[in-house]
Design a protein around this motif. Sequence first.
Motif: not given
Length: 343
Positions: A204-215, A236-240, A261-269
Amino acid sequence: MYAWGANSHAQLGLGYASEQCDVPQPLTALPFRTEDVQCVAAGGGHTLIGTTDGRLYGCGWNNRGQLGVGHTNDGAIFQTIGDFGFKHLAAGWDASAGINTFGDLFVWGSNVWQQIAEPHVKSVTVPEKLTLPENEKVLKVVFGLQYMVVLTEAGRVWVLGKCKFLPKEYTPDPRSNLTVRCLNEKGHVRDIASGDNHLVLLMDGSKVECLGDNKHGQCLSESIFPATISKLESGWTHSGALTDDGEIYLWGRNNYGQLGCRGESSSILKRLELDGSALKDMSLGSQHGTALTVNGRVYCWGWNEHGNCGVGGVENVLNPKLVELPLPVSRVICGAGYTLAFT
């Protein structure tokens, strides 16, 4: 209906198998009318379609019975599987699921990791009803590589099969012969998405929780989105996520341009940058993605080894590119290395 990308198991429904189709191919002589398509699922190498009259159709890879036709031979064209009344479909690497109007869950395909059925059953070749311990009605199903996750209408999440990231305290429910665990402490969950070994929960409240592999940063470091989320998706290893104001945000692995986009993998939106067009839908495949604009245009990006971005050639697409299709497109969906669109 148009299809492109990997077709090694005839999952595009064109009547033949091929390594790639790098531009959209029209499908003719279908056993259903495209205007009657209600739900679609694209998996590791098989495609499922449910129509408004309740019928289920499928084509492609069937080594574990994931088409649900009672045998394990691949299907080169869409064939009728049966009348089930499914309103929602899900397809994993080699397993499938459907939910009917009453919230009943049916499963079929691989059970190597006990992800869809009781122990000692390696595969289920026809859709069979699966009942959770509390007989809850089901809202949505998603698949990981070795597990299935079920969201109930009550907002509870059940995990079946081999799930490496669940702590040991998540023991199987003793009321069931299934390897099923409930994420009770998470509270009310609105939506779910799953990669090969990570799970995304929308609270609820547009809160997102992630579990699992974070490589690769697929477990988001930000928990609150800038707008209300209307849809979750995962490769497989990215989400949206798609927001109510027509924006797409992506995070996770980006070695093939999965984040648009070009660039590194990111845990930031990362906000998907297009030409200013408002978006109404999105779909993520194993390592590529699609966006559908409000005026029916389709953009693709990411891994393109099988031509699954549909823009010609097999070079990876690091920024969203327009796919040449008759307009308007009403629905688009990604599988593992292939894409489908409905005009």
